[in-house]
Design a protein around this motif. Structure first.
Motif, PDB file in Angstrom:
ATOM      1  N   GLU A  87       9.519  -0.799  -3.650  1.00  0.00           N
ATOM      2  CA  GLU A  87       8.829   0.140  -4.560  1.00  0.00           C
ATOM      3  C   GLU A  87       8.899   0.507  -5.541  1.00  0.00           C
ATOM      4  OE1 GLU A  87       8.001   3.771  -2.258  1.00  0.00           O
ATOM      5  OE2 GLU A  87       5.975   4.679  -3.458  1.00  0.00           O
TER       6      GLU A  87
ATOM      7  N   ARG B 203       6.085   0.132  -8.388  1.00  0.00           N
ATOM      8  CA  ARG B 203       5.293   1.216  -8.984  1.00  0.00           C
ATOM      9  C   ARG B 203       5.326   0.759 -10.517  1.00  0.00           C
ATOM     10  NH1 ARG B 203       2.609   4.112  -5.785  1.00  0.00           N
ATOM     11  NH2 ARG B 203       3.768   4.891  -3.821  1.00  0.00           N
TER      12      ARG B 203
ATOM     13  N   GLY C 208      -0.181   4.874  -4.629  1.00  0.00           N
ATOM     14  CA  GLY C 208      -1.068   5.363  -3.721  1.00  0.00           C
ATOM     15  C   GLY C 208       0.130   4.668  -3.017  1.00  0.00           C
ATOM     16  N   TYR C 209      -0.360   5.657  -0.990  1.00  0.00           N
ATOM     17  CA  TYR C 209       0.043   5.858  -0.152  1.00  0.00           C
ATOM     18  C   TYR C 209       1.140   3.468  -0.185  1.00  0.00           C
ATOM     19  CZ  TYR C 209       0.476  10.596   0.359  1.00  0.00           C
ATOM     20  OH  TYR C 209       0.848  11.436   0.662  1.00  0.00           O
ATOM     21  N   PHE C 210      -0.398   2.919   0.141  1.00  0.00           N
ATOM     22  CA  PHE C 210      -0.121   2.019   0.379  1.00  0.00           C
ATOM     23  C   PHE C 210      -0.323   1.173  -0.602  1.00  0.00           C
ATOM     24  CE2 PHE C 210      -0.422   4.072   4.809  1.00  0.00           C
ATOM     25  CZ  PHE C 210       0.779   3.581   4.956  1.00  0.00           C
TER      26      PHE C 210
ATOM     27  N   TRP D  78       0.340   0.305  -3.471  1.00  0.00           N
ATOM     28  CA  TRP D  78       1.387  -0.255  -4.258  1.00  0.00           C
ATOM     29  C   TRP D  78       1.989  -2.198  -3.823  1.00  0.00           C
ATOM     30  CZ3 TRP D  78       6.055  -1.649  -1.668  1.00  0.00           C
ATOM     31  CH2 TRP D  78       6.182  -0.463  -0.424  1.00  0.00           C
ATOM     32  N   LEU D  79       1.129  -1.893  -2.077  1.00  0.00           N
ATOM     33  CA  LEU D  79       1.814  -3.237  -2.143  1.00  0.00           C
ATOM     34  C   LEU D  79       1.066  -4.251  -2.564  1.00  0.00           C
ATOM     35  CD1 LEU D  79       1.886  -2.370   1.403  1.00  0.00           C
ATOM     36  CD2 LEU D  79       3.946  -3.333   0.177  1.00  0.00           C
TER      37      LEU D  79
END
Lengths: 65, 595
Positions: free
Chosen positions: B320, B324, B330-332, B334-335
């Protein structure tokens, strides 16, 4: 083509104190929920579906052999 | 853009040659193991049976031994050599010694491999179709056991090589922390030294003399228990190098840094301490071991989830961080910012994802009561194809795309093929392993050439046996295709010319470095001592009780005295003498006690 790994397209430098791994929490939290669900689900798959284990139940006996 | 290459081979040309040899040995084993894998997949699902079912067990032995002994261990000695030389920034102390342990491993596995493969022909009476676990009373040719011994001794000497490097480095840098990759190598090897004592004892004291005809019988429960003394920690011997890659390489290819060096050290210390005193959890269904001992093994096993969950957190947090830095939010969300087109990254990430799934089936295996439901079924095979077959194997294949250019100095033949390969492995294993787990729940047995029985049908609540067989066969074929792509890339890279434009030989930096790690973490003597104490706790009483009940060499063998009558006679004679002696000392009270 000859580079082996992409040079990461880094836009910013985030140091230790700035970094808040909230996405990790979200992902691991999701994993935990899946595990908990599977653990509960297992009860229905195994214990309600079969006769008592080891002492009876042909399917299990085949598994043991 | 660099014009001068700064790859591993430029700094350590001689060591790169050893690592290449180890890698190619590993890949050769992978190719053989893969061929046997697809043969047995098609055989046991009934799609294509061209071998005799009796030979299935020779195929199964070859698949197991070549993949989990030679493929994994040759690969890991390669990356461990890389890790030590790179992180200490010094070559090996004595190159002849390095080639020596490599040679010993190669000779050993060749002997074992020939003994296994000779099982296909009647031209010799050599065979070793004893499966990976070589349980007595299955007996292999002495060459099989001897080969394994030489191979393991080779790995011991490899460990000595890395410790020598560290000692020499420490002499020059007395106040420095052990660099993380070296720390990981040393803790893994300490664990391995303790673990292999079990298999060394099983082979040298019992199985090899028995196979040579020097002793007539063995105590099968004793040799099984000694096998699992080694057989469970060996999975960490495969896994810890994969973890090392997730800690030191994955953050870098993600575009970030390792989240925490101290946590990584804690994880490896926990593996050193907890890996060995758990082996009995493979024997939950073995009669002759008391439930209480099994319960202790289960408790230790559950503690082992801790370092794996710590790893999940640290590795995801490191990825993560990379995402970043690459602009992920965001919560997901970043994937999406992760470098999914990079086969090195994608292979490792998918391997980690599969390992998360394996975590669940592993918890089921580890629980004493639930284990009864899946013990010796196809479920277990599904489980270890997720762990060693994907978390480890896919990680090793993915990092090959980074290492191969480093140790050959040649550019990778094709990144696109590499990306296709790792994805195909993931897809193939999803089909195969999922179906294996489900088949196990129906009671389909493992290690069976023809899992079909007259007058009995496995019943599936969802789907059917036919559907599961189809998924397993399809998965096996996709995995074979994936291997073909892998070897195309390895060979294609080998045929390339030298490149001047390779990435530098570097591993990931850290957000929280070794300066944040308590000094006690580097106290290898302390952790080794604790590991040994835990092993003594976990194994002394089970082993004593097994020997007490079944004899050191099995229940039948009574070398002296030879008959019941002579035992009675001897006992009478001893008692008579003892009583006489005590009476002459006039100790009537003591005499009463003894009587």
């Amino acid at each position: 083509m000859s580079r082996l790994t992409e040079e990461p397209a880094q836009r910013q430098e985030i140091d230790h104190d700035e970094y808040d791994p909230i996405g990790t929490l979200a992902l691991i939290g999701l994993y935990f929920l899946i595990l908990a669900f599977l653990w509960v689900f297992m009860y229905f798959v195994e214990f309600l579906g079969n006769e008592p284990t080891v002492v009876g139940g042909f399917v299990t006996v085949v598994g043991v052999l | 853009m660099m014009t001068m290459s700064n790859a591993y081979i430029d700094d350590f040309p001689a060591e790169a040659k050893v690592i290449r040899a180890a890698f190619y040995s590993s890949f050769f084993a992978l190719a053989l193991g893969g061929v046997f894998g697809v043969i047995q997949t098609l055989h046991r699902t009934g799609y294509y049976r061209f071998i005799d079912s009796a030979d299935y067990y020779t195929v199964l032995t070859a698949h197991g031994v070549f993949l989990v002994i030679s493929f994994t261990i040759f690969f890991l000695v390669g990356i461990f050599t890389w890790a030590v030389t790179t992180s200490l920034d010094r070559g090996v102390e004595d190159l002849r010694f390095t080639w020596g342990w490599y040679g010993l491993m190669a000779i050993g596995i060749t002997l074992s491999g020939v003994a296994i493969l000779a099982g296909f022909t009647d031209a010799t009476d050599i065979s070793a179709s004893v499966l990976f676990t070589f349980y007595a009373p299955l007996q292999g040719h002495p060459m099989f056991y001897l080969g394994l011994v030489l191979f393991v001794v080779g790995t011991w000497l490899a460990g000595v090589d890395w410790f020598r490097s560290w000692w020499a480095w420490k002499g020059e840098n007395p106040d420095e922390r052990i660099p993380l990759p070296t720390f990981m190598v040393l803790t893994t090897m300490l664990m391995w030294y303790i673990a292999t004592l079990g298999v060394a004892a099983a082979i040298l004291l019992f199985l090899l003399p028995w196979s040579l005809g020097w002793i007539e019988t063995v105590n099968p429960l004793l040799t099984r228990t000694l096998f699992w003394f080694f057989g469970h920690p060996v999975v960490y011997f495969w896994l810890m190098p994969a973890y090392m890659m997730w800690y030191v390489l994955l953050p870098k290819v993600s575009g970030g840094k390792l989240f925490s060096d101290p946590l990584a050290r804690v994880v490896f210390v926990l593996f050193l301490i907890l890996s060995v005193p758990t082996g009995i959890h493979h024997q939950y269904l073995d009669p002759g071991i008391a439930e209480g001992f099994k319960f202790i093994a289960m408790t230790n096993t559950m503690f082992l989830l801790l370092p794996s969950l710590l790893t999940a957190f640290t590795v995801v947090a490191s990825m993560e961080h990379g995402a970043r830095q690459r602009g992920g939010t965001g919560y997901f969300g970043w994937l999406k910012a992760l470098p999914w087109r990079d086969p090195v990254f994608t292979g490792m990430a998918l391997a980690g994802l599969m390992f998360a799934a394996a975590g669940f089936s592993g918890m089921v295996n580890a629980g004493m009561n639930i284990n009864y439901l899946v013990h010796n079924t196809f479920w277990v095979v599904g489980h270890f194809h997720l762990t060693v077959g994907t978390a480890v194997a896919l990680t090793f294949m993915a990092v090959t795309y980074w290492f191969l250019p480093q140790v050959t100095g040649k550019a990778l033949w094709s990144r696109s093929v590499a990306l296709g390969q790792v994805v195909l492995w993931f897809v193939g294993m999803t089909f195969m392993s999922n179906a294996m787990h489900r088949a196990g729940l129906l009671g389909v047995p493992r290690r069976t050439a023809e899992p079909q029985y007259d007058g009995f049908e496995f019943e599936a609540a969802v789907g059917s046996i036919g559907e599961l067989q189809a998924q397993i066969a399809l998965g096996g074929i996709l995995l074979t295709l994936s291997l073909v792509l892998f070897f195309a890339n390895v060979i294609g890279t080998g045929l390339n010319g030298r490149s001047d434009d390779l990435p530098a030989n570097e591993y990931a930096g850290t957000l929280s470095g070794p300066e944040d790690a308590p000094l006690v973490l580097d106290n290898l003597k302390l952790w080794t001592a604790i590991a040994i104490v835990l092993v003594i706790f976990a194994y002394t009483f089970p082993l004593l009780s097994i020997v007490d009940r079944g004899g050191l060499f099995g229940p039948e063998l009574n070398p002296f005295p030879v008959s019941i009558e002579s035992v009675t006679l001897l006992a009478f004679a001893v008692e008579h003498l003892a009583v006489g002696a005590l009476e002459s000392l006039s100790l009537p009270g003591l005499l009463e006690v003894i009587r």
